[in-house]
Design an enzyme around this catalytic site. Structure first.
Site, PDB file in Angstrom:
ATOM      1  N   LYS A  66      -0.767  -3.940  -3.822  1.00  0.00           N
ATOM      2  CA  LYS A  66      -2.087  -3.410  -3.461  1.00  0.00           C
ATOM      3  C   LYS A  66      -2.272  -2.067  -4.145  1.00  0.00           C
ATOM      4  O   LYS A  66      -1.659  -1.088  -3.778  1.00  0.00           O
ATOM      5  CB  LYS A  66      -2.195  -3.255  -1.938  1.00  0.00           C
ATOM      6  CG  LYS A  66      -3.504  -2.639  -1.502  1.00  0.00           C
ATOM      7  CD  LYS A  66      -4.666  -3.569  -1.837  1.00  0.00           C
ATOM      8  CE  LYS A  66      -5.994  -2.898  -1.602  1.00  0.00           C
ATOM      9  NZ  LYS A  66      -6.314  -1.870  -2.594  1.00  0.00           N
ATOM     10  N   SER A  84       0.809  -1.214   0.000  1.00  0.00           N
ATOM     11  CA  SER A  84       0.000   0.000   0.000  1.00  0.00           C
ATOM     12  C   SER A  84       0.848   1.272   0.000  1.00  0.00           C
ATOM     13  O   SER A  84       1.511   1.569  -0.965  1.00  0.00           O
ATOM     14  CB  SER A  84      -0.961  -0.026   1.186  1.00  0.00           C
ATOM     15  OG  SER A  84      -1.949   0.963   1.051  1.00  0.00           O
ATOM     16  N   GLU A 140      10.747   5.488  -9.777  1.00  0.00           N
ATOM     17  CA  GLU A 140      10.439   6.052 -11.088  1.00  0.00           C
ATOM     18  C   GLU A 140      10.662   7.560 -11.190  1.00  0.00           C
ATOM     19  O   GLU A 140      11.003   8.057 -12.263  1.00  0.00           O
ATOM     20  CB  GLU A 140       8.993   5.736 -11.453  1.00  0.00           C
ATOM     21  CG  GLU A 140       8.748   4.244 -11.644  1.00  0.00           C
ATOM     22  CD  GLU A 140       7.343   3.931 -12.149  1.00  0.00           C
ATOM     23  OE1 GLU A 140       7.002   2.742 -12.245  1.00  0.00           O
ATOM     24  OE2 GLU A 140       6.596   4.885 -12.450  1.00  0.00           O
TER      25      GLU A 140
END
Length: 495
Positions: free
Chosen positions: A349, A324, A335
């Site tokens: 998740k 999460s 990224e």
């Protein structure tokens, strides 16, 4: 398994602008519900981790009698109240009707919580709570451990990610929601709870007798490794995690830190506004932290609000218990900040929920959207893949052995085999580890007991069982191939 006892579900409030939104909805029974967007993890369940966010909407009050599709529901309600042979609790009927509608979705992350369950849920973001300390989720009609909380009774007892809790004090959890399971698992400090566990790769069921305790929500731990490499572990995202992290970073810098390893392993998530603020410490201002996609395909981006750039080399470590909010942070670091990730695939998740609260204290959350990484990847059920895949040693998956069992010469079962393998990993010589407590194993146990100031009985039970498992845990922390790889990757950056 403490939304995070989710076993313990975290109420993770999100806002696409990075601001927490608190909303209250005035509803009459069977009225429509105003929603707030929530990202959930886990879990638990989960997950059992909930990240909330969203924009305020107008609540349209519609009487159920004016809605044709509710006619059968209303007639059934009246029929039960009028004709059922016993006296009916009206509130229980209404709770059951709402719960049934939500469960019919077949979505483990959508949930209806009674007032008591909502109270338990909300307590998970306070400074502490009483229970066993684990994050859970409802998955495939089972209650599954996402991750135990660091230092909790759950962790000390040997609970681990992906364990399935079959029973609590003899009561089956089959088909229960995570919030229902939490009410059974939690309890006052000093009381005991008996769990029956099904563990992947282990044939026999595992029986755990865990003493509940106060679970402090202390989430940031730091230490200085060799070569002035700082290590910070974030175990979950609670109310003060961001401020704790900033304080620990400042302290490590004072000690001469030259590079940082951020450890997110076994982190089940928590308050997403904290994850956003923490991401903004490392992600350049204006870069994307995550994207939110609604059912109609509309996307909104959460951008970094970085105020002061972190100017040291950094590496992140994750595993299957990273879920999460910790996945949002890991995805943003990988990224949008180019920070390398070491370890194993994360939990996976990536859905978002709508949350609303009734005036009687009960509440509901529904899956309404999904979150994506900065580049637009949906990691749900896939997880985030590290730049460097590094597994923990096989002995890290050895099963927990109940200290109340008495294992001695001539005993033979899976528990004996587990203890034998532990002793072998710890360097003791045994003729075999095939599940038979032979003479060589008895000698190894006596040697272990002498070296750890325990009575040299040659019998494995109580303190001896705990001592062997703790010694194995200490060895695992010392060997830790994931952390060693992270150190090497960081050193390359420092050259």
């Amino acid at each position: 398994m403490d939304n995070g006892e989710k076993i313990d579900e975290k109420n993770e409030q999100l806002n696409n602008d990075g601001n927490e939104v608190n909303k209250y909805i005035k509803l009459k029974k069977f009225h429509a519900i105003m929603v707030l967007f929530i990202i959930v993890f886990l879990t638990a369940g989960i997950t059992a981790f909930v990240l909330s966010f969203g924009d305020e909407k107008v609540v349209e009050k519609i009487q159920i009698r004016d809605r044709e599709e509710f006619a059968k529901l209303y007639e059934t309600f009246d029929s039960i109240k009028t004709n059922y042979i016993e006296k009916v609790d009206q509130d229980k009927l209404i709770d059951g009707a709402i719960n049934g509608m939500v469960e019919s979705l077949g979505d483990p992350y959508s949930d209806y919580m009674t007032a008591d369950e909502t109270k338990e849920f909300n307590e998970t973001i306070s400074s502490s709570f009483e229970g066993i300390g684990a994050q859970i989720e409802s998955k495939d009609n089972n209650i599954v451990i996402v991750a135990p909380i660091k230092g909790s009774p759950a962790e000390k007892s040997g609970l681990r990610a992906n364990d399935i809790i079959l029973e609590v004090d003899g009561k089956s959890l089959k088909g229960m929601s995570s919030s229902e399971a939490v009410l059974l698992i939690r309890g006052k400090k000093g009381t005991k709870v008996n769990l029956t566990i099904s563990r992947p790769g282990v044939k026999e069921l595992v029986k755990l007798n865990i003493t509940r305790d106060v679970i402090p929500v202390e989430t940031v731990y730091s230490e200085m490794l060799n070569d002035h490499i700082g290590k910070i572990q974030i175990t979950s995202f609670s109310e003060h995690t961001y401020s704790e992290l900033v304080s620990q970073i400042d302290e490590l810098k004072k000690q001469g830190m030259k590079g940082l390893i951020l450890d997110l392993r076994q982190n089940p998530g928590g308050l997403l506004d904290q994850a956003i603020d923490i991401s903004s410490l490392f992600v350049p201002k204006g870069e994307v932290i995550y994207q939110m996609e609604k059912a109609n395909g509309e996307r909104k981006r959460q951008l970094s609000n970085q105020k002061e750039a972190f100017d040291l080399p950094m590496v992140t470590v994750v595993d299957g218990g990273s879920a999460s909010a910790s996945e949002i942070l890991a995805g943003a670091l990988q990224e949008s900040a180019g920070i390398k990730i070491v370890g194993e695939k994360t939990f996976g998740k990536g859905t978002a929920q709508t949350a609303a609260q009734y005036t009687d204290g009960s509440s509901i959350k529904l899956t309404t959207a999904k979150w994506l990484t900065p580049s637009g990847k949906w990691i749900h059920k896939q997880g985030i893949t590290p730049d460097y895949l590094v597994k923990m040693p096989d002995y890290a998956n050895l099963p927990y052995v109940d200290p109340e069992l008495v294992l001695k010469k001539s005993s033979g079962n899976d528990q004996v085999s587990a203890i034998a393998k532990m002793l072998q990993v710890l360097g003791y010589k045994l003729d075999s580890v095939d599940g038979v407590f032979d003479e060589s194993m008895e000698k190894a146990v006596i040697q272990f007991q002498k070296e750890h100031d325990l009575e040299p009985t040659g019998i494995v039970t109580g303190d001896t069982t705990i001592g062997i498992m703790q010694a194995l845990r200490d060895k695992m922390l010392k060997d830790d191939p994931q952390m060693k790889k992270a150190v090497n990757v960081l050193k390359e950056q420092l050259k």
